[in-house]
Structures are given as C-alpha cells and as structure tokens.
Write an enzyme that holds these catalytic residues in place. Structure first.
Site, PDB file in Angstrom:
ATOM      1  N   GLY A  17      56.340 -23.609  24.045  1.00  0.00           N
ATOM      2  CA  GLY A  17      56.262 -22.729  25.182  1.00  0.00           C
ATOM      3  C   GLY A  17      56.083 -22.175  26.165  1.00  0.00           C
ATOM      4  O   GLY A  17      57.000 -22.343  27.066  1.00  0.00           O
ATOM      5  N   GLY A 107      61.984 -26.131  14.572  1.00  0.00           N
ATOM      6  CA  GLY A 107      61.949 -26.837  13.203  1.00  0.00           C
ATOM      7  C   GLY A 107      60.234 -27.274  13.125  1.00  0.00           C
ATOM      8  O   GLY A 107      60.197 -28.235  13.671  1.00  0.00           O
ATOM      9  N   THR A 109      60.045 -31.803  11.852  1.00  0.00           N
ATOM     10  CA  THR A 109      60.393 -32.893  10.755  1.00  0.00           C
ATOM     11  C   THR A 109      60.028 -33.196   9.657  1.00  0.00           C
ATOM     12  O   THR A 109      59.696 -33.988   8.414  1.00  0.00           O
ATOM     13  CB  THR A 109      60.423 -34.679  11.588  1.00  0.00           C
ATOM     14  OG1 THR A 109      59.143 -34.671  12.035  1.00  0.00           O
ATOM     15  CG2 THR A 109      61.235 -34.665  13.344  1.00  0.00           C
ATOM     16  N   TYR A 137      55.011 -24.742   4.807  1.00  0.00           N
ATOM     17  CA  TYR A 137      55.180 -24.334   5.636  1.00  0.00           C
ATOM     18  C   TYR A 137      57.021 -25.258   6.228  1.00  0.00           C
ATOM     19  O   TYR A 137      57.663 -23.973   6.552  1.00  0.00           O
ATOM     20  CB  TYR A 137      54.584 -25.239   7.312  1.00  0.00           C
ATOM     21  CG  TYR A 137      55.038 -25.788   8.174  1.00  0.00           C
ATOM     22  CD1 TYR A 137      54.300 -24.532   9.435  1.00  0.00           C
ATOM     23  CD2 TYR A 137      56.011 -26.707   8.853  1.00  0.00           C
ATOM     24  CE1 TYR A 137      54.773 -25.250  10.703  1.00  0.00           C
ATOM     25  CE2 TYR A 137      55.594 -27.179   9.775  1.00  0.00           C
ATOM     26  CZ  TYR A 137      55.412 -26.469  10.826  1.00  0.00           C
ATOM     27  OH  TYR A 137      55.451 -26.758  12.259  1.00  0.00           O
TER      28      TYR A 137
HETATM   29  N1  LIG Z   1      53.095 -28.841  17.587  1.00  0.00           N
HETATM   30  C1  LIG Z   1      53.037 -29.564  17.063  1.00  0.00           C
HETATM   31  O1  LIG Z   1      52.628 -30.764  16.586  1.00  0.00           O
HETATM   32  C2  LIG Z   1      54.588 -29.570  16.361  1.00  0.00           C
HETATM   33  C3  LIG Z   1      55.255 -28.229  16.367  1.00  0.00           C
HETATM   34  N2  LIG Z   1      56.211 -27.213  15.628  1.00  0.00           N
HETATM   35  C4  LIG Z   1      57.216 -26.175  16.315  1.00  0.00           C
HETATM   36  O2  LIG Z   1      57.379 -26.302  17.636  1.00  0.00           O
HETATM   37  C5  LIG Z   1      57.081 -24.552  17.662  1.00  0.00           C
HETATM   38  C6  LIG Z   1      55.715 -24.638  18.638  1.00  0.00           C
HETATM   39  O3  LIG Z   1      55.143 -25.259  18.182  1.00  0.00           O
HETATM   40  P1  LIG Z   1      53.075 -25.402  19.560  1.00  0.00           P
HETATM   41  O4  LIG Z   1      53.985 -24.970  20.780  1.00  0.00           O
HETATM   42  O5  LIG Z   1      52.454 -26.269  18.600  1.00  0.00           O
HETATM   43  O6  LIG Z   1      52.652 -23.902  18.203  1.00  0.00           O
HETATM   44  P2  LIG Z   1      52.045 -23.584  18.932  1.00  0.00           P
HETATM   45  O7  LIG Z   1      50.570 -22.384  17.957  1.00  0.00           O
HETATM   46  O8  LIG Z   1      50.472 -24.179  20.272  1.00  0.00           O
HETATM   47  O9  LIG Z   1      51.680 -21.625  19.706  1.00  0.00           O
HETATM   48  C7  LIG Z   1      52.178 -21.574  19.219  1.00  0.00           C
HETATM   49  C8  LIG Z   1      52.723 -20.058  20.081  1.00  0.00           C
HETATM   50  O10 LIG Z   1      53.735 -18.762  19.365  1.00  0.00           O
HETATM   51  C9  LIG Z   1      52.454 -17.609  19.446  1.00  0.00           C
HETATM   52  N3  LIG Z   1      52.796 -16.307  17.981  1.00  0.00           N
HETATM   53  C10 LIG Z   1      52.089 -17.101  16.565  1.00  0.00           C
HETATM   54  N4  LIG Z   1      52.012 -16.291  15.423  1.00  0.00           N
HETATM   55  C11 LIG Z   1      52.834 -15.238  16.411  1.00  0.00           C
HETATM   56  C12 LIG Z   1      53.281 -13.991  16.235  1.00  0.00           C
HETATM   57  N5  LIG Z   1      52.935 -12.974  15.322  1.00  0.00           N
HETATM   58  N6  LIG Z   1      53.701 -13.835  16.821  1.00  0.00           N
HETATM   59  C13 LIG Z   1      53.857 -13.525  18.220  1.00  0.00           C
HETATM   60  N7  LIG Z   1      53.685 -14.732  18.589  1.00  0.00           N
HETATM   61  C14 LIG Z   1      53.099 -15.272  17.753  1.00  0.00           C
HETATM   62  C15 LIG Z   1      51.025 -17.766  19.513  1.00  0.00           C
HETATM   63  O11 LIG Z   1      51.062 -16.730  20.476  1.00  0.00           O
HETATM   64  P3  LIG Z   1      49.004 -16.540  19.817  1.00  0.00           P
HETATM   65  O12 LIG Z   1      48.702 -17.756  19.741  1.00  0.00           O
HETATM   66  O13 LIG Z   1      48.656 -15.601  20.675  1.00  0.00           O
HETATM   67  O14 LIG Z   1      48.942 -16.722  18.197  1.00  0.00           O
HETATM   68  C16 LIG Z   1      51.681 -19.344  20.206  1.00  0.00           C
HETATM   69  O15 LIG Z   1      51.728 -18.533  21.883  1.00  0.00           O
HETATM   70  C17 LIG Z   1      56.573 -24.148  16.264  1.00  0.00           C
HETATM   71  O16 LIG Z   1      58.545 -23.643  15.772  1.00  0.00           O
HETATM   72  C18 LIG Z   1      56.797 -25.231  15.603  1.00  0.00           C
HETATM   73  O17 LIG Z   1      56.441 -25.108  14.399  1.00  0.00           O
HETATM   74  C19 LIG Z   1      57.241 -28.976  15.494  1.00  0.00           C
HETATM   75  C20 LIG Z   1      56.421 -30.005  15.027  1.00  0.00           C
HETATM   76  C21 LIG Z   1      55.363 -30.572  15.561  1.00  0.00           C
HETATM   77  C1  LIG Z   2      53.131 -32.329  13.061  1.00  0.00           C
HETATM   78  C2  LIG Z   2      52.855 -31.947  11.667  1.00  0.00           C
HETATM   79  O1  LIG Z   2      51.689 -31.588  11.631  1.00  0.00           O
HETATM   80  C3  LIG Z   2      51.533 -31.772  10.581  1.00  0.00           C
HETATM   81  O2  LIG Z   2      51.195 -32.738   9.464  1.00  0.00           O
HETATM   82  P1  LIG Z   2      50.597 -33.775   9.918  1.00  0.00           P
HETATM   83  O3  LIG Z   2      51.532 -35.240  10.364  1.00  0.00           O
HETATM   84  O4  LIG Z   2      49.964 -34.616   8.804  1.00  0.00           O
HETATM   85  O5  LIG Z   2      49.356 -33.202  10.520  1.00  0.00           O
HETATM   86  P2  LIG Z   2      48.967 -34.066  11.944  1.00  0.00           P
HETATM   87  O6  LIG Z   2      48.708 -34.167  12.464  1.00  0.00           O
HETATM   88  O7  LIG Z   2      47.055 -32.867  11.208  1.00  0.00           O
HETATM   89  O8  LIG Z   2      47.783 -35.163  11.109  1.00  0.00           O
HETATM   90  C4  LIG Z   2      48.183 -36.178  11.113  1.00  0.00           C
HETATM   91  C5  LIG Z   2      47.459 -37.874  10.521  1.00  0.00           C
HETATM   92  O9  LIG Z   2      46.180 -37.881  11.011  1.00  0.00           O
HETATM   93  C6  LIG Z   2      45.213 -38.022   9.848  1.00  0.00           C
HETATM   94  N1  LIG Z   2      43.982 -37.333  10.876  1.00  0.00           N
HETATM   95  C7  LIG Z   2      43.278 -38.188  11.805  1.00  0.00           C
HETATM   96  N2  LIG Z   2      41.781 -37.833  11.722  1.00  0.00           N
HETATM   97  C8  LIG Z   2      42.087 -36.116  11.911  1.00  0.00           C
HETATM   98  C9  LIG Z   2      42.065 -35.029  12.640  1.00  0.00           C
HETATM   99  O10 LIG Z   2      40.577 -34.932  13.170  1.00  0.00           O
HETATM  100  N3  LIG Z   2      42.409 -34.082  12.718  1.00  0.00           N
HETATM  101  C10 LIG Z   2      43.380 -34.087  11.782  1.00  0.00           C
HETATM  102  N4  LIG Z   2      44.393 -32.505  12.003  1.00  0.00           N
HETATM  103  N5  LIG Z   2      44.717 -34.918  10.871  1.00  0.00           N
HETATM  104  C11 LIG Z   2      43.975 -35.944  11.667  1.00  0.00           C
HETATM  105  C12 LIG Z   2      45.410 -36.606   9.389  1.00  0.00           C
HETATM  106  O11 LIG Z   2      45.284 -37.174   7.728  1.00  0.00           O
HETATM  107  C13 LIG Z   2      46.920 -37.488   8.453  1.00  0.00           C
HETATM  108  O12 LIG Z   2      47.002 -38.093   8.191  1.00  0.00           O
HETATM  109  C14 LIG Z   2      52.174 -31.033   9.310  1.00  0.00           C
HETATM  110  O13 LIG Z   2      51.721 -29.308   9.969  1.00  0.00           O
HETATM  111  C15 LIG Z   2      52.872 -30.847   9.695  1.00  0.00           C
HETATM  112  O14 LIG Z   2      53.917 -29.362   8.953  1.00  0.00           O
HETATM  113  C16 LIG Z   2      54.234 -31.481  10.332  1.00  0.00           C
HETATM  114  O15 LIG Z   2      54.742 -30.314  10.660  1.00  0.00           O
END
Ligand SMILES: NC(=O)C1=CN([C@@H]2O[C@H](COP(=O)(O)OP(=O)(O)OC[C@H]3O[C@@H](n4cnc5c(N)ncnc54)[C@H](OP(=O)(O)O)[C@@H]3O)[C@@H](O)[C@H]2O)C=CC1
Ligand SMILES: C[C@H]1O[C@H](OP(=O)(O)OP(=O)(O)OC[C@H]2O[C@@H](n3cnc4c(=O)[nH]c(N)nc43)[C@H](O)[C@@H]2O)[C@@H](O)[C@@H](O)C1=O
Length: 348
Positions: A17, A107, A109, A137
């Site tokens: 965001g 969403g 992957t 999730y």
């Molecule tokens: N990070 C990643 O590696 C990945 C993310 N995504 C998707 O991308 C999107 C963004 O993720 P990302 O930016 O990483 O997530 P973050 O956790 O960094 O940010 C999520 C945001 O949503 C807000 N939020 C959560 N719950 C609520 C609620 N009940 N009401 C209002 N606001 C809320 C949070 O606010 P607050 O912090 O105040 O709770 C925060 O600003 C999501 O849909 C996630 O599933 C997909 C694949 C990978």
């Molecule tokens: C974005 C994605 O994120 C999640 O899936 P994931 O890809 O498995 O994410 P991860 O980043 O937590 O781990 C990747 C790999 O890394 C290894 N690993 C090692 N050491 C640490 C460690 O210290 N922390 C974490 N978190 N992982 C670790 C860990 O064991 C795994 O093998 C899901 O929420 C899924 O829903 C989703 O969408």
C-alpha cells in the site's frame, strides 16, 4: 483513471500500500483517499458501508489484508481466514454497491497447488491440493478471486485480481515470529553481527529491551547469537522475490491498461482464471538467499538450518508470460533490492 479520479488505497501504510501511494503520487494522481486501520476497520461491515457512502471512490486498490510468514499463517489459521474473508467481502461488495469503476484485488501465488508444475500458470488454480501451512489464507484469496469474477459476470463490474509472488521492500514487517523470510533474515543477521561486534546500544535500540542480557535471551529464542543465526527449515525451498515498488508499478500499470473484458475471449462458455500473476519469473533457494544476505551485511558467523520449522511449498515460481505480454516487466534485481532494504532498515 485520470489524474483527478478518486482512488482509494486500502492498506496504504503496508508494504504494498505504501509503495502504491508513492507510485500514484509520482505519476501525478492527486485525489487519493486513505484510512488507517484504526480509522476504519475493514472487517466491520457497517463501517465499510458508511465509508463507501461518504467517499464514493471511483477506483479501489485492495491492498489491506492479514499478512504474515509461514509460521504466522500456520499458527493463526483462524485469524487469517476470518480477517481476509471479511476485509475482501466488505470492500468488494461495497465497491459493487457504489459503482466503483475498477477494483484491483491482491491475492498471492500460494493459491496454486502445493505440487503445481513449475512455472505456475494462472490456469493451475484449483487443480490440486494446497500447501497445508497457508491453506486458510489461500482459501480466502481464492474466494476473493472468485468473488471478483462472479460479480463481474453477474453484475457487470470491472474487478481484476492479481497474484503476486513473495514481496519485500520498505515498510515490510520485521517481526521475528510473524514476518516473511527476507525481512526476518536481514534483521536476524544484522543483530547477530551487532552482538558479535559488541554494539550493545544498537541491539537495545533495535529490540527495545533495557538490558543486554534480556535482549540476548530474547534473540537466542529466535536462534540469533554473536556466533550464528538459525534459518528455518532445510534451506532447500526456492522462492521468487519481487521488490514492492515494482509490484506497485505493475498494479498501477494493470489498473491503467486492463479491463475484465480483456481477460477472456468473447463467446467463452466458462469464464475462469482471469487473474494475472505478478513476479520476476526467477527464483533462488533459501540457502542462497541467506548466504547473499550474510555477504551483504558482512556477518562472518554460521548459518544453522532448523528442520523442526516448516519448509512449506518446495517451489512456487510464477509464470509471468501473461504479464509480459501486456508489456510490463520488473526492474529491481534481488541483490540491489536487498541492499536498499538493508539501508532502509538501518535508517528507519
Ligand atoms: N508481503 C508479501 O510477500 C505478499 C503480499 N501479498 C498480498 O499483498 C497485499 C498487501 O500485503 P502487504 O503490503 O505485504 O501487507 P502489510 O501487512 O504490509 O499491510 C497490510 C495493510 O492492511 C492493513 N490492514 C490489515 N487488517 C486491516 C483491517 N482489519 N482494517 C483495515 N486495514 C487493515 C494494515 O494496517 P495495520 O498495519 O494497521 O494493521 C496494513 O496497512 C495483501 O493482500 C497480501 O495478501 C501477496 C503475496 C505476497
Ligand atoms: C508470501 C507467502 O508467504 C508465506 O509463505 P512462504 O513463501 O513459505 O513464506 P516465508 O517468507 O515465511 O518463508 C519462506 C521460506 O523461508 C524459510 N525461512 C527460513 N528462515 C526464515 C525465517 O526466519 N522467517 C521466515 N518467515 N521464513 C524463514 C521458511 O521456512 C520457508 O521455507 C505464506 O504466508 C503464503 O501464504 C504467502 O503468500
């Protein structure tokens, strides 16, 4: 979208965001609406309805979600399915009720089967069993895709779903239990280096403890010491990482250039898998990632692999041909991205 269209970014302070807000501002969009989680809890149906009634946004980026790494997903299974279903149901439904011109749903992957052929094409959705650690999730995200598709087909809305790979960048979550691997490893390896160099003031300021003994006890519970760092799992799983600002750029590109009607051929009897993967199409093993971070940070201790922690999916490489065919590709390579992220972390 034109430059003064009213655009609502849900989750504007999160990893994606905040990058979306920056990208839209840089491109000259001037009429952006935001609410913090505290100002508007998106799980609350009546509050979300009131918000859409008073603001009437024209475009919506749905980047608010309950998000976390592998362990958080596995432990807080109920929270992940509940919060994500509620947020997306409320925002998507109110977007329909208030005639939003276009909505982008984010969403992940992890919607694809655990053992999907690699690289994963959009059409692999719902062809086999999901990875167990993030099943709740992933089910919520699949419901979001289907809700967008179904509303488009029944009500003529223009809601698009994108499936990003693992993301990283400024404003990421660095919590050692709940974060994703990349921020977790940057923080763990950084703290181990500080301990090794006896930079205790910095350790205390990072962890918030008032005594170094307390900080060391806390860090050792996450496998961080002056001589080494624990890596969860075997190090063998492979992951693909995309810089959050590239992700934001891809989302804005899709919002500007793609409509739901472009996602299927006219006359199709069954319209499904209209979502678009967003990634780099390149992956590395967790071991290679950990070694790269260790080198960038300049830590000389050991990396230990804890196989009592989950590996999760062994590989989830995205097929990005659909996105490439639209004319978008990523810019930040992983090594430079890790360096920028590490700088950001130290200066935040
Ligand atoms: N990070 C990643 O590696 C990945 C993310 N995504 C998707 O991308 C999107 C963004 O993720 P990302 O930016 O990483 O997530 P973050 O956790 O960094 O940010 C999520 C945001 O949503 C807000 N939020 C959560 N719950 C609520 C609620 N009940 N009401 C209002 N606001 C809320 C949070 O606010 P607050 O912090 O105040 O709770 C925060 O600003 C999501 O849909 C996630 O599933 C997909 C694949 C990978
Ligand atoms: C974005 C994605 O994120 C999640 O899936 P994931 O890809 O498995 O994410 P991860 O980043 O937590 O781990 C990747 C790999 O890394 C290894 N690993 C090692 N050491 C640490 C460690 O210290 N922390 C974490 N978190 N992982 C670790 C860990 O064991 C795994 O093998 C899901 O929420 C899924 O829903 C989703 O969408």
């Amino acid at each position: 979208m034109n430059k003064n269209s009213k655009i609502y970014i849900a989750g504007h302070r999160g990893l994606v965001g905040s990058a979306l807000l920056e990208n839209l501002q840089q491109k000259g969009y001037t009429n952006i609406v935001t609410r913090t989680h505290k100002e508007l809890d998106l799980t609350n149906q009546s509050k979300v309805a009131e918000f859409f009634k008073s603001e009437e946004p024209e475009y919506v980026f749905l980047a608010a979600a309950k998000v976390g790494g592998i362990v958080a997903n596995n432990v807080y299974r109920g929270d992940f399915i509940y919060a994500n279903m509620m947020i997306q149901n409320n925002v998507i439904h109110q977007s329909y009720k208030h005639n939003v011109k276009k909505l982008l749903f984010l969403g992940s992957t992890c919607i694809y089967p655990k053992n999907a052929p690699q690289p994963m094409k959009e059409d692999y959705l719902l062809t086999d069993t999901l990875e167990y650690t993030n099943e709740p999730y992933a089910i919520a995200k699949i419901a979001g895709i289907k809700m967008c598709e179904s509303y488009n087909l029944q009500y003529g809305t223009n809601f698009i779903s994108v499936m990003p790979t693992n993301l990283y960048g400024p404003n990421d979550n660095f919590d050692l239990e709940k974060s994703h691997v990349l921020p977790a490893l940057i923080r763990k390896i950084h703290l181990a280096k500080l301990l090794h160099e006896n930079q205790y003031d910095e350790v205390l300021s990072d962890t918030g403890f008032s005594s170094i003994e307390e900080a060391k006890t806390y860090l050792s519970s996450f496998g961080v010491s002056d001589s080494g760092v624990e890596i969860w799992g075997s190090g063998k799983p492979r992951r693909e990482f995309l810089w959050s600002k590239d992700m934001a750029d891809a989302c804005v590109f899709i919002m500007e250039n793609r409509d739901f009607k472009d996602t299927f051929s006219e006359g199709s009897k069954e319209i499904r898998n209209t979502h678009i993967n967003i990634g780099t199409g390149e992956d590395i093993s967790i071991k290679e990632l950990a070694e790269t971070i260790k080198t960038i940070i300049g830590f000389e201790g050991e990396l230990h692999y804890n196989t009592n922690k989950p590996d999760g999916t062994l590989r989830k490489l995205t097929d990005v041909s659909k996105l490439k065919a639209l004319g978008w590709t990523y810019k930040m390579n992983l090594e430079n991205g890790i360096k920028e992220m590490y700088d950001w972390y130290r200066n935040k």
